[in-house]
Design an enzyme around this catalytic site. Structure first.
Site, PDB file in Angstrom:
ATOM      1  N   LEU A 241       0.926  -1.763   0.418  1.00 28.24           N
ATOM      2  CA  LEU A 241      -0.061   0.088   0.228  1.00 28.24           C
ATOM      3  C   LEU A 241       0.756   1.247  -0.286  1.00 28.24           C
ATOM      4  O   LEU A 241       1.841   1.296   1.117  1.00 28.24           O
ATOM      5  CB  LEU A 241      -1.364  -0.203   1.184  1.00 28.24           C
ATOM      6  N   ASP A 242       0.770   1.982  -1.068  1.00 31.28           N
ATOM      7  CA  ASP A 242       1.574   3.127  -1.442  1.00 31.28           C
ATOM      8  C   ASP A 242       1.473   4.033  -1.159  1.00 31.28           C
ATOM      9  O   ASP A 242       0.266   4.571  -0.650  1.00 31.28           O
ATOM     10  CB  ASP A 242       2.524   3.006  -2.792  1.00 31.28           C
ATOM     11  N   ALA A 243       2.590   5.053  -0.483  1.00 26.54           N
ATOM     12  CA  ALA A 243       1.737   6.706   0.516  1.00 26.54           C
ATOM     13  C   ALA A 243       1.059   6.408   0.736  1.00 26.54           C
ATOM     14  O   ALA A 243       0.189   7.284   1.232  1.00 26.54           O
ATOM     15  CB  ALA A 243       1.838   7.780  -0.319  1.00 26.54           C
ATOM     16  N   VAL A 244       1.004   5.455   2.312  1.00 30.21           N
ATOM     17  CA  VAL A 244      -0.715   5.240   2.754  1.00 30.21           C
ATOM     18  C   VAL A 244      -1.159   6.227   3.918  1.00 30.21           C
ATOM     19  O   VAL A 244      -1.449   6.566   4.304  1.00 30.21           O
ATOM     20  CB  VAL A 244      -1.717   4.101   3.516  1.00 30.21           C
TER      21      VAL A 244
END
Length: 556
Positions: free
Chosen positions: A219-222
């Protein structure tokens, strides 16, 4: 998140997606193994390896079969979707594979050989995406999919990972100017999770990726998912709630999928994404580790690293860290803001500059810029000018040995595995600092370099893959196995893995300096040195510069 009135409807739609995708690909796999000492992750772009005769994803599959299948059993393929900027992290279409990389079957085929980690870039999409175009066109289905914010409101409290403006002007179909929230760049428009339809659309994307073979979702840049006026808009409680919803939805569909959060923030904030140990991330990127390893080897002092590792803990035995030293991004320094002093961070900055690397900055609330990321290959960051190649290799291998010894799952970036140096031509070509660590390599050139035992590439590759193969054979390296930091002085970092009361332990000792280190080996840790296949008895020993010892001690 959405209040009692809407909650039941949102839950019903999520249940509908679970049923739809479970029917489509079969859903759960009760026989899937959990994480173990055999799990080692390779990080790579889909086109890091290129070939004249096959598409890049096929070349990656070939490289895995020829060089890596006995070493890595997890592969993180960085964003492979059509994109408009940021080397894939500005996604145009989540459900497509770039034409120049290959097709879905290439990824599905590789997923049958090893487990695949896929990026879920869910904080933002490309300004050229269908979702955003429909938003600007007034399509009611995409109303409020993005954040149209009042440009007059004070947003100075918002945490900024970049120096670019937070709001970007776009013109809709009627010619009206819209100020859209863009955390990372003008081309990366943030999704509005206040709209429950956005959450439903994102969960549909997650399920689609799982159906295509993903067994780890990054989960990128959450950090920035939820926006709230008057706050930093980073790590808000609603963000954690969103991840809990996604985690539970994923578990309902397929219990063998691991959720991994990417939150490049100070360590204290980073580990909050474990939740209570059962409800958020299965794995959290150990972002403080890369700068601490680099600092330790640059100054030849392991005190900061040892003190920090001693305090590491997880909220349950169901979660663990994803350990790494290098990735497709640079070495972030935000994670050590509360660990290293400003002067110590400056030593890292100076090392990056000495290696002809770059330093990216972010804008603080007072308008000042502060170092955010060291853009440099990890090999060059910790190397010295005009030193013998054998010393360069030894120091770099020591850095990777620390990653492999840490509690959790280790990850190795393909540029590290191949001994890649700073790609200054790439920076000049793209104008982007991160290109320095994102080289592309001709497949045959790599094969030839690895066949030349005297080359830097072969010496790094051979030693790292041997370390990994040895590690995968020892249950003491289980991601959840106990660990203990041992004190052998400032020039050495040592961690013992495994439970001395119930089984074999492995003491991993790393000389952090270019000088010999005198060690007193006790009876409790003496034993077989796994890397040299030699016996190290108790007593005094001189450890060569940058040497790595893995001492296997059987239960007495």
């Amino acid at each position: 998140l959405y209040g009692i009135a809407r909650a039941a409807s949102v839950a019903e739609k999520i249940d509908g997606l679970v049923s739809k995708y479970r029917h489509a690909f079969g859903g759960d796999n009760d026989d899937a193994p959990g994480l173990s000492e055999k799990d080692v992750l390779l990080i790579t772009y889909g086109d890091t390896l290129t070939s004249d005769d096959v598409a890049p994803l096929k070349a990656l599959g070939r490289f895995y079969g020829e060089f890596l299948q006995n070493t890595f059993n997890l592969i993180h393929i960085l964003p492979f979707h059509p994109y408009s900027s940021d080397d894939g992290f500005s996604v145009i279409d989540y459900k497509a594979v770039r034409n120049d990389l290959g097709i879905w079957i290439d990824i599905e085929n590789l997923s049958r050989e090893c487990r695949i980690m896929v990026d879920a870039v869910i904080n933002h999409v490309s300004s050229q995406s269908t979702w955003f175009k429909k938003f600007l066109s007034g399509d009611p289905e995409f109303a409020d999919f993005f954040i149209d914010h009042d440009p007059g409101e004070d947003l100075s409290a918002v945490t900024r990972p970049r120096t670019s403006p937070l709001l970007t002007r776009f013109e809709d179909r009627e010619g009206k100017s819209r100020c859209i929230w863009t955390t990372f760049s003008a081309d990366q428009v943030d999704l509005n999770f206040r709209n429950p339809n956005v959450l439903i659309a994102v969960i549909d994307v997650l399920f689609f990726l799982i159906a295509k073979g993903a067994r780890l979702l990054r989960l990128d840049a959450v950090t920035f998912l939820w926006k709230e006026s008057g706050t930093s808009c980073a790590n808000l409680p609603e963000t954690h709630t969103l991840i809990k919803v996604m985690r539970h939805a994923i578990s309902a569909l397929c219990s063998d999928v691991n959720v991994v959060t990417e939150t490049n923030v100070p360590h204290r904030e980073n580990i909050a994404y474990f939740g209570d140990g059962h409800d958020e991330a299965h794995m959290v990127y150990n972002f403080a580790l890369p700068p601490l390893i680099a600092y330790s080897l640059i100054v030849g002092d392991g005190n900061r690293l040892s003190d920090w590792v001693r305090k590491l803990s997880t909220p349950s035995d169901e979660v663990c860290f994803l350990n790494f030293s290098a990735s497709h991004d640079g070495v972030g320094v935000r994670p050590v803001e509360e660990i290293l002093t400003d002067d110590e961070v400056q030593q890292l900055v100076d090392a990056a500059h000495s290696a002809k690397g770059l330093v990216s900055s972010r804008t603080l609330s007072d308008g000042k810029e502060h170092p955010y990321e060291l853009n440099c290959t990890f090999l060059d960051l910790i190397s010295r000018d005009d030193e013998d190649t054998s010393m360069t290799v030894a120091r770099f291998v020591a850095s990777q040995a620390i990653v492999l010894a840490m509690p959790g799952v280790p990850a190795v970036y393909i540029q590290s595995l191949l001994g890649t140096r700073n790609d200054l031509d790439g920076v000049a070509r793209t104008g982007r600092a991160r290109s320095i660590n994102r080289s592309q390599h001709d497949y045959q050139h790599v094969a030839n370099a690895l066949a030349n035992t005297e080359s830097l590439e072969a010496r790094v590759f051979d030693r790292l893959t041997r370390l990994i193969r040895v590690r995968r054979q020892q249950v003491a390296f289980d991601p959840y196995a106990p660990f203990e930091v041992l004190d052998y002085g400032t020039s050495v970092f040592a961690v013992r893995r495994g439970d001395p009361q119930s089984g074999a332990t492995i003491t991993c000792i790393n000389n952090l300096t270019g000088k010999e280190a005198l060690l007193e080996i006790s009876d409790t840790i003496s034993g077989q040195e796994l890397l040299a296949d030699d016996h190290v008895p108790s007593g005094k020993h001189f450890m060569p510069p940058y040497a790595v010892w893995w001492l296997l001690a059987r239960k007495q």
